[in-house]
Design a protein around this motif. Sequence first.
Motif, short mmCIF file in Angstrom:
data_model
loop_
_atom_site.label_atom_id
_atom_site.label_comp_id
_atom_site.label_asym_id
_atom_site.label_seq_id
_atom_site.Cartn_x
_atom_site.Cartn_y
_atom_site.Cartn_z
N SER A 148 48.00 58.89 98.75
CA SER A 148 49.29 59.50 99.06
C SER A 148 50.40 58.72 98.36
O SER A 148 51.23 58.08 99.00
N PRO A 149 50.37 58.73 97.00
CA PRO A 149 51.22 57.81 96.24
C PRO A 149 52.73 58.11 96.34
O PRO A 149 53.53 57.28 95.94
N LYS A 150 53.08 59.28 96.87
CA LYS A 150 54.50 59.60 96.96
C LYS A 150 55.02 59.43 98.38
O LYS A 150 56.15 59.79 98.67
N ASN A 151 54.20 58.87 99.25
CA ASN A 151 54.60 58.84 100.65
C ASN A 151 55.78 57.92 100.90
O ASN A 151 55.69 56.70 100.80
N GLU A 152 56.87 58.53 101.27
CA GLU A 152 58.15 57.85 101.50
C GLU A 152 58.04 56.74 102.54
O GLU A 152 58.48 55.61 102.32
N SER A 153 57.44 57.05 103.68
CA SER A 153 57.38 56.10 104.79
C SER A 153 56.60 54.85 104.41
O SER A 153 56.94 53.74 104.83
N THR A 154 55.54 55.04 103.62
CA THR A 154 54.71 53.91 103.23
C THR A 154 55.45 52.99 102.28
O THR A 154 55.43 51.76 102.45
N TRP A 155 56.16 53.55 101.31
CA TRP A 155 56.95 52.73 100.40
C TRP A 155 58.05 51.98 101.16
O TRP A 155 58.31 50.81 100.93
N SER A 156 58.65 52.68 102.10
CA SER A 156 59.72 52.08 102.88
C SER A 156 59.18 50.91 103.71
O SER A 156 59.80 49.85 103.80
N HIS A 157 57.99 51.09 104.31
CA HIS A 157 57.37 50.04 105.11
C HIS A 157 57.04 48.84 104.24
O HIS A 157 57.23 47.69 104.64
N ARG A 158 56.61 49.14 103.04
CA ARG A 158 56.29 48.08 102.08
C ARG A 158 57.53 47.22 101.80
O ARG A 158 57.45 46.00 101.75
N ARG A 159 58.64 47.89 101.62
CA ARG A 159 59.89 47.15 101.35
C ARG A 159 60.28 46.31 102.56
O ARG A 159 60.76 45.19 102.42
N TRP A 160 60.07 46.83 103.74
CA TRP A 160 60.40 46.09 104.95
C TRP A 160 59.57 44.81 105.02
O TRP A 160 60.09 43.73 105.32
N VAL A 161 58.30 44.92 104.68
CA VAL A 161 57.40 43.76 104.69
C VAL A 161 57.87 42.72 103.68
O VAL A 161 57.96 41.53 103.97
N ILE A 162 58.20 43.19 102.48
CA ILE A 162 58.62 42.26 101.42
C ILE A 162 59.92 41.55 101.81
O ILE A 162 60.09 40.35 101.59
N MET A 211 55.46 60.18 86.82
CA MET A 211 56.86 60.43 87.18
C MET A 211 57.05 60.41 88.70
O MET A 211 57.80 61.21 89.24
N ASN A 212 56.40 59.43 89.30
CA ASN A 212 56.48 59.28 90.75
C ASN A 212 57.79 58.58 91.08
O ASN A 212 57.93 57.36 90.93
N TYR A 213 58.75 59.35 91.55
CA TYR A 213 60.11 58.85 91.79
C TYR A 213 60.10 57.67 92.76
O TYR A 213 60.77 56.66 92.57
N ARG A 214 59.32 57.81 93.82
CA ARG A 214 59.32 56.78 94.87
C ARG A 214 58.68 55.49 94.39
O ARG A 214 59.15 54.40 94.72
N ALA A 215 57.63 55.61 93.60
CA ALA A 215 56.96 54.42 93.08
C ALA A 215 57.91 53.66 92.15
O ALA A 215 58.09 52.45 92.26
#
Lengths: 306, 408
Positions: free
Chosen positions: B160-174, B204-208
């Motif tokens: 699920s490479p475009k999943n917004e919530s997962t990217w956001s959680h990743r940033r929170w962890v970092i 062209m994965n915007y979120r990534a």
Amino acid sequence: MFTGSTRPTHRRVRDSAPLAVGDSLERRAAASSLLAGFGSSTLRAKLLVPPARAMGEGGELAAEKHVRYIVTVEKKKDSFESLVMEHIRLNGAYWGLTTLDLLHKLDAVDAGEVIQWIMSCYHPESGGFGGNVGHDPHVLYTLSAVQVLCLFDRLDVLDVDKVADYVSGLQNEDGSFSGDIWGEVDTRFSYIVICTLALLHRLHKINVQKAVDYIVSCKNLDGGFGAMPGGESHAGQIFCCVGALAITGSLHHIDRDLLGWWLCERQCKEGGLNGRPEKLADVKFRCPFLKLFMFFITLSWHHRFD
Amino acid sequence: MEQPAAAAAVAAEKEGMAQGEDLLHQFERILDHDLLIDEVGFLHPTQFQSLDCSQTGNSTSESHEYTQEYLWCRDHKLAISSEVLPKLYRAARHAYSNSATVKDAALLEPDLMSHSKALLILCPDMLTAWNSRKMVLSVSYDFTKLKDELQLCTMILSYSPKNESTWSHRRWVIKKVSEHHQDMSGLIERESLLVKEIAEKSKMNYRAWRHRCWLISYMTREQVLDELKKSARWNELHVADNCCFHYRRSLLLALLDSRCIEGENSLDYKSEVHLLWKEELRWNEMLIRRYQGRESLWIHRRFLSQWWVKFLLSGEEMECCAAGISLVDLFLSQEIYLLSDCLNVPADEFGEACIQAELAALYILWISKQVPAVKPQLEERLHSLGSLEDVLARACPERSRLWTHLIA
């Protein structure tokens, strides 16, 4: 992800006459209503969803079928697809109900039942709404809830100040907005909060100037806007930023020629619209583009689009 | 008469729930045993059947292999039969809700983490489940647990490479890690590499790419320079991916910013950035000539040229080359030469030469609009090709409404 919660708000202007986009007096009226973040439902119907009459051979909108689809899909809660979207049910409700409203079929649903369910998603301790019952609050769902209540003209069921305090409390020092208490920042949330507060007539609860300054800091060299300062320009993000600037009376920050140019270049050879360079045309961009088109009508740029 | 039917329905529902709980238990057991799962697939039952079922029986903690009617795990790859997804999802959601509403949360923390993990793998968008994990992780700082969190995110992003919530959680962890660690360089480097790997599979994965741009604020100047160098090759292989060129622009701007902070002229002749910029222009032109009609390349050139021309103008009185032509004139001549070449490319069956001509003409219009001071010089240099209007009329008649207004 651009769900219904990032769409502009609308409110019934019950006694508005259909507006002819060409007449300068009425164009100014349309502009000021757009700037306030509201739009005539009739104008919307004319420009976005043609009325349910024959548009020409084979071009008739199957309004009844759309209504039936929306009403039945609401009842399908057991499929896996429906299960894994239960957390954004409130957004889906806004989408479905707005469509019914545009088709003049809002009475196909029981308003009382809908409002009761919406309020069961409310968190009285924070003032925010979750995507479904028992889900954490977030601005995405709070806007959808307020929008749906506007559709039914039932803002009276809200503790307006509490809701307004929830969204305005998410403004950060630099003027940006977080989506919830966990801090993720995105220009979409700026639009969502500004939109919510405009609907509730509580825009004064935030530092508007700082909010505007932050959005302007997300403007790129190409005239577009991204999710954060320096973020890649994206049609959906642009819509949110332009919408927020419009509501706050700050459209003068936009470089009309530059942004108009960027938007024009999103039109592909076959006439469809993409959201960014090199992407394929996608029907999901028609709506934000049409909304942006409406903003640009007021800025006399509309005839640059084909 | 209706009672037996109702009773049967209740019994069936109870049996379904029991099966779901059993499935969840097995699912969570697999997740506990193999902490390195990096790929998850939801397979149609017929696809699931075709997986190699030569290893049967229960898993052992050593082998990390598991094969069962609906769940399969080997070599850190997990497959779930789509047939049981609704049941498994309901069981996970039910278990998660129970553990999340318990008053003495500390006691049930392992359950909460276990159930939320299972639920998020099935539905990565479940914000509330991510929030529960954040709440648990916020109690006390634990680097190991935060690394596990990144691993969970990586697993989810694999399908699920475009999943917004997962990217956001990743940033929170970092962000959490950055509050306790001085040296983030290793972590940031790995994050950047992760995006590159994801971008390879998800174009062209915007979120990534947004995530990768977000990392820049944590990079040292050396890392920024390194990223520019390392990503060039990737860009050459993905010339239609506007995101990766935007990333390069962000890196270049970060270098300019760091010079401004040090009180230096950003594109000063002797600076590293000056040389980089010149090389970037040369490299971009090479790609433009090689790959016809690629919008991303021309957009990149618009950005590079705008900065470059403004810089050359600011130092105009200082530098002239031997023939007495200013550097601005020289640069503009070269751009017109590029335009001329692009206008004269023979037509091809894919229409790319046509698009190339259009993009080249719009590029010249861009410079004339963004740096009005050079408009007269541009017009002069265009002389042999006609006026700018002539060039645009020939190269992009379909966009006449656009450029007619811009020229006026």
